[in-house]
Every structure is written in C-alpha cells, then in structure tokens.
Scaffold this motif. Structure first.
Motif, PDB file in Angstrom:
ATOM      1  N   UNK A   1       0.820  -1.213   0.000  1.00 60.04           N
ATOM      2  CA  UNK A   1       0.000   0.000   0.000  1.00 60.04           C
ATOM      3  C   UNK A   1       0.856   1.266   0.000  1.00 60.04           C
ATOM      4  N   UNK A   2       0.393   2.277  -0.713  1.00 57.36           N
ATOM      5  CA  UNK A   2       1.196   3.492  -0.918  1.00 57.36           C
ATOM      6  C   UNK A   2       1.585   4.180   0.382  1.00 57.36           C
ATOM      7  N   UNK A   3       0.758   4.040   1.424  1.00 54.66           N
ATOM      8  CA  UNK A   3       1.058   4.711   2.690  1.00 54.66           C
ATOM      9  C   UNK A   3       2.308   4.159   3.364  1.00 54.66           C
ATOM     10  N   UNK A   4       2.761   2.955   2.939  1.00 53.67           N
ATOM     11  CA  UNK A   4       3.942   2.352   3.548  1.00 53.67           C
ATOM     12  C   UNK A   4       5.195   2.498   2.680  1.00 53.67           C
ATOM     13  N   UNK A   5       5.032   2.848   1.409  1.00 47.94           N
ATOM     14  CA  UNK A   5       6.171   2.808   0.489  1.00 47.94           C
ATOM     15  C   UNK A   5       7.262   3.808   0.845  1.00 47.94           C
ATOM     16  N   UNK A   6       6.880   4.991   1.340  1.00 45.07           N
ATOM     17  CA  UNK A   6       7.867   6.040   1.599  1.00 45.07           C
ATOM     18  C   UNK A   6       8.908   5.605   2.630  1.00 45.07           C
ATOM     19  N   UNK A   7       8.516   4.721   3.546  1.00 44.60           N
ATOM     20  CA  UNK A   7       9.455   4.263   4.566  1.00 44.60           C
ATOM     21  C   UNK A   7       9.885   2.829   4.389  1.00 44.60           C
ATOM     22  N   UNK A   8       9.637   2.268   3.201  1.00 48.48           N
ATOM     23  CA  UNK A   8       9.904   0.843   2.987  1.00 48.48           C
ATOM     24  C   UNK A   8      11.315   0.594   2.488  1.00 48.48           C
ATOM     25  N   UNK A   9      11.784  -0.628   2.688  1.00 53.24           N
ATOM     26  CA  UNK A   9      13.103  -1.053   2.222  1.00 53.24           C
ATOM     27  C   UNK A   9      13.020  -2.502   1.757  1.00 53.24           C
ATOM     28  N   UNK A  10      13.908  -2.860   0.828  1.00 51.26           N
ATOM     29  CA  UNK A  10      14.045  -4.252   0.410  1.00 51.26           C
ATOM     30  C   UNK A  10      14.989  -4.956   1.396  1.00 51.26           C
ATOM     31  N   UNK A  11      14.669  -6.190   1.759  1.00 50.66           N
ATOM     32  CA  UNK A  11      15.551  -7.008   2.589  1.00 50.66           C
ATOM     33  C   UNK A  11      15.763  -8.324   1.844  1.00 50.66           C
TER      34      UNK A  11
ATOM     35  N   UNK B   1      26.312   7.124  -2.720  1.00 44.64           N
ATOM     36  CA  UNK B   1      27.497   7.983  -2.786  1.00 44.64           C
ATOM     37  C   UNK B   1      27.873   8.474  -1.394  1.00 44.64           C
ATOM     38  N   UNK B   2      27.133   8.064  -0.380  1.00 45.41           N
ATOM     39  CA  UNK B   2      27.396   8.471   0.990  1.00 45.41           C
ATOM     40  C   UNK B   2      27.870   7.273   1.797  1.00 45.41           C
ATOM     41  N   UNK B   3      29.002   7.421   2.452  1.00 45.68           N
ATOM     42  CA  UNK B   3      29.548   6.314   3.232  1.00 45.68           C
ATOM     43  C   UNK B   3      28.575   5.916   4.332  1.00 45.68           C
ATOM     44  N   UNK B   4      28.293   4.619   4.411  1.00 49.88           N
ATOM     45  CA  UNK B   4      27.404   4.114   5.444  1.00 49.88           C
ATOM     46  C   UNK B   4      25.944   4.061   5.057  1.00 49.88           C
ATOM     47  N   UNK B   5      25.558   4.775   3.998  1.00 50.68           N
ATOM     48  CA  UNK B   5      24.164   4.764   3.546  1.00 50.68           C
ATOM     49  C   UNK B   5      23.930   3.558   2.649  1.00 50.68           C
ATOM     50  N   UNK B   6      22.722   2.976   2.682  1.00 56.79           N
ATOM     51  CA  UNK B   6      22.467   1.789   1.865  1.00 56.79           C
ATOM     52  C   UNK B   6      22.315   2.131   0.391  1.00 56.79           C
ATOM     53  N   UNK B   7      22.612   1.162  -0.490  1.00 60.92           N
ATOM     54  CA  UNK B   7      22.304   1.304  -1.903  1.00 60.92           C
ATOM     55  C   UNK B   7      20.788   1.274  -2.074  1.00 60.92           C
ATOM     56  N   UNK B   8      20.318   1.689  -3.242  1.00 59.59           N
ATOM     57  CA  UNK B   8      18.877   1.709  -3.480  1.00 59.59           C
ATOM     58  C   UNK B   8      18.523   0.955  -4.757  1.00 59.59           C
ATOM     59  N   UNK B   9      17.305   0.449  -4.793  1.00 67.16           N
ATOM     60  CA  UNK B   9      16.751  -0.184  -5.982  1.00 67.16           C
ATOM     61  C   UNK B   9      15.365   0.409  -6.197  1.00 67.16           C
ATOM     62  N   UNK B  10      15.153   0.952  -7.387  1.00 71.43           N
ATOM     63  CA  UNK B  10      13.883   1.618  -7.679  1.00 71.43           C
ATOM     64  C   UNK B  10      13.591   2.714  -6.653  1.00 71.43           C
ATOM     65  N   UNK B  11      14.677   3.335  -6.160  1.00 66.41           N
ATOM     66  CA  UNK B  11      14.543   4.455  -5.241  1.00 66.41           C
ATOM     67  C   UNK B  11      14.408   4.088  -3.779  1.00 66.41           C
ATOM     68  N   UNK B  12      14.374   2.804  -3.431  1.00 67.52           N
ATOM     69  CA  UNK B  12      14.221   2.398  -2.045  1.00 67.52           C
ATOM     70  C   UNK B  12      15.461   1.666  -1.557  1.00 67.52           C
ATOM     71  N   UNK B  13      15.818   1.805  -0.257  1.00 64.59           N
ATOM     72  CA  UNK B  13      17.026   1.169   0.276  1.00 64.59           C
ATOM     73  C   UNK B  13      16.989  -0.346   0.151  1.00 64.59           C
ATOM     74  N   UNK B  14      18.178  -0.930  -0.040  1.00 65.98           N
ATOM     75  CA  UNK B  14      18.318  -2.387  -0.082  1.00 65.98           C
ATOM     76  C   UNK B  14      19.205  -2.820   1.084  1.00 65.98           C
ATOM     77  N   UNK B  15      18.680  -3.669   1.952  1.00 66.14           N
ATOM     78  CA  UNK B  15      19.422  -4.213   3.078  1.00 66.14           C
ATOM     79  C   UNK B  15      19.657  -5.693   2.836  1.00 66.14           C
TER      80      UNK B  15
END
Length: 397
Positions: free
Chosen positions: A277-287, A312-326
């Motif tokens: 649901x769209x209300x969760x996407x802004x804070x979502x991440x891939x695991x 490009x920031x040390x310590x920050x996660x990479x992203x896929x389709x704009x969302x973090x990947x853990x």
C-alpha cells in the motif's frame, strides 16, 4: 582499518562506480560484447568488495553511542568526559564483581551501587547499555533497518492489536444510514524469550587495568546476542521463538524464477513495490540475501541503465527503484521482502544480566562472563510488509 585507509577505499569505489557508469552509457540501448560484459562483471565485483571493506572500516571507527538516535537517547546527552567517566566506573565494577555475582545493564538512568556493600544488585551506567545495544542493533538487519524497539522492566506477556485490514469510508446519502466499517484486526502477544551467551577470558586479562575489559565484553557479547535475535526477527517461526518479519509478512502475488532474465525479474520487483500500500512505500526497504542482491544489482532498464543505484554516501544503503536495499545472510535465497520495518516491534524485557563465574574454568584460571537478555518481536501491522517468492508459489504465513 584507519581513517586514511577507509578514505582510500571510498575513493577507489567512486572511481570504479564512475567507470561502470561510463561503460553503461557507452552501450545504452544495445547489447554489450563479450569483453565489455567481462569488464562489467569485474567492476560490479570490485564495487561490492569496496562496499564490504567500507562497512567493516566504519564498524571499527565509529563510536558505539552514535549508531542511531535511539542509542543516543538511551545514553543521554552528557559530555564526552561524563561518558568516559561512566565507562571507567562500569569497568571498575565489572573487575570488582565477586564470584558468581551479577550486574545488570539497563536503559534507564540509576545511581551506581557499590558491588562490595550490595553484591548482586548493581545497575551499570546507562552508557554501557547503550554501547552493547548499539552492537546488537548493528548485527540485526530488522533493528538496524528501523524496527520499533520497546524496553520493559519485566517480561510478562503484552497484548497487541495487529492490523491485517483497514476500515473504509463510503458516500452516504442525505438522511441515509452510515455504514459500519471496522479495521480487520487480530490479538497477538509478545513475551520474552531468553537469549544467552558466555565469554571466557583469562584472569590476567581481567586484572590488567590497561586492558579495556568493557570494550572487549561489549564487542564480544553485543554481536553474538544481536546475531541470535536478528535471525529470529527475520525468519523466526513464532513457536518457541519470535515470529520474524518475513514469516509474518503478507505473500506477494508475483513470483520469478532464479534463472529469469532482466525483464521478468524487474517486472516482478516492480509488481512487489506496488503491491505494498502506498502509505507504507515512503518508509519501505528491500531485505534480501546477498545472492538475490547480486541479481538485482545487474538489472537494467530498456535504455541499459542500472535500476540499482550505489550510494554515494559512506554508510548509507544502496537503493533499488529508489528504495534502500538491506542484505542479511539470514534471508533465504528464495525470498525478497519489501516493507516498512518500523512496523516490526522488538521488545527487550528487563535488563541485560551479566554474571561472572570462576568455577567452570577453574583449572585453567579463566573467568566466564555470562550474558542474558530476554526479548521478543512482532509485526504489528501485517499490511506493511510484502514477501515475494523466488521460484514460484506463495509464502505460507
């Protein structure tokens, strides 16, 4: 790894990333030849290697108290000198702890008690608890990814109302009855499973005031407890262990096979994104596991551009389709999880107990420190997480 070496690895990673970007742009919209594909694979491997080095370097250099705002809150806002004084006091208490006595690491602030006059009833300064919790958080992808961490003084069951469906409003005609619509919920509870770990050190190590006993024990126990909890917070069955976020998450409709090509995999991941649901996407991440991350990292759009964006920031996660990947080694290779990890609640029940014994290793003159922490976890909103299966079929909840 020192700061200079860390900086050099970051710069090398940037050069490799720039070279990969240039290669991608050169073949945008057309097939790469064999030599270019080989070069691409080497650059991807090099970037992944640099990422690992940078992550390990950051873990060595960073202060335990700065892992997250949560840890800062538990530690308080005292000066560096005050923090050092608290840690020195804690070290003295650990060294003077009598045989088979115990101390407790607690998040709340309390005055220290002399272990000699009041043995077995000591609360270490909260800075020490913060350091140990910081180490545990770093070893748990769910906690590191933003899970809500709740601390309680005891471990009695706590009931939660878990949302599995939302209420919905509708148009009401003038004078008409207002229809009822209630959210679909179920009652679930969290308890307190006991996680334990023992660390053995020599008596000389404990007696030598020049050695950082607190740092050693925290660095040893924190990762061990964090790894034990973290595995269950991901895939725990919920029977005699916490129910993990992957186990509790809702199955996604789309699937893809492990050998699928770019289009099939990217389509399935895009479907997964929009199933949440769209209300969760802004804070979502891939695991995902490292194996799945490697496959995601190679996906390209129709113009030959990578869907994966290296940070490009040390310590920050990479992203896929704009969302973090853990990534986590505990994630099964046949699962891709996408969701808001803050909807998973980790409950830490009571203080972390540290107990000392010289009996077990008496003949070798060694001392055993035992660490015990009670904890549980629960996904309080099951709509907030979707789980995609690699290879077909749905995930049983």
């Amino acid at each position: 790894m020192d700061a200079t070496t860390l900086s050099a690895n970051f710069e090398a990673r940037e050069r490799a990333t720039a070279e990969l970007r240039s290669l991608t742009e050169e073949f945008a919209g057309k097939e790469m030849d064999a030599e270019s594909r080989g070069k691409e694979a080497k650059l991807l491997d090099a970037i992944a290697d640099y990422d690992g080095r940078i992550k390990r370097g950051i873990e060595v250099l960073k202060s335990g108290e700065s892992v997250s705002a949560l840890i800062q809150g538990l530690n308080g806002t005292g000066s560096k000198k005050e923090t050092q004084d608290k840690l020195a006091e804690a070290a003295a208490q650990l060294r003077s702890l009598g045989v088979n006595q115990s101390v407790a690491f607690a998040p709340e602030s309390r005055a220290g008690i002399d272990t000699k006059s009041n043995p077995g009833n000591t609360v270490i300064a909260r800075t020490l608890y913060g350091r140990l919790l910081a180490e545990a958080v770093e070893r748990s992808t769910v906690m590191r990814g933003g899970a809500t961490i709740l601390t309680t003084s005891s471990g009695e069951p706590m009931d939660f109302t878990v949302v599995v469906g939302r209420a919905q409003a509708s148009i009401v005609n003038e004078g008409g009855n207002i229809p009822e619509s209630n959210p679909t919920t179920v009652q679930r509870s969290v308890g307190a499973f006991k996680y334990g770990y023992a660390s053995t050190v020599s008596s000389e190590f404990v007696q030598d005031q020049a050695l950082d006993l607190v740092g050693f024990l925290v660095g040893d126990a924190g990762p061990a407890i964090g790894a034990g909890m973290g595995a269950h917070f991901l895939t725990g069955s919920g029977t005699n262990q916490p129910k993990g976020i992957i186990t509790a998450g809702s199955p996604a409709a789309a699937t893809f096979t492990a050998t699928a090509k770019d289009a099939a995999v990217s389509d399935a991941l895009i479907d997964l994104y929009y199933e949440l649901p769209s209300s969760y996407r802004a804070g979502a991440a891939f695991v995902v596991s490292d194996k799945v991350a490697a496959q995601m990292r190679k996906l390209k759009d129709g113009q030959g551009q990578y869907l994966w964006q290296s940070s490009v920031q040390v310590g920050a996660p990479d992203t896929f389709n704009g969302r973090p990947v853990l990534t986590d080694v505990g994630v099964p290779d046949d699962k891709v999880t996408f969701g808001d990890l803050s909807k998973y609640t980790v409950r830490l029940a009571g203080p972390l107990r540290v107990e000392r014994s010289v009996d077990l290793k008496f003949l070798s003159d060694q001392i055993v420190y035992r660490f015990l922490q009670r904890a549980d976890g629960l996904l309080v909103d099951e709509r907030a997480v979707k789980v995609l299966t690699v290879g077909g079929g749905e995930t049983a909840k």
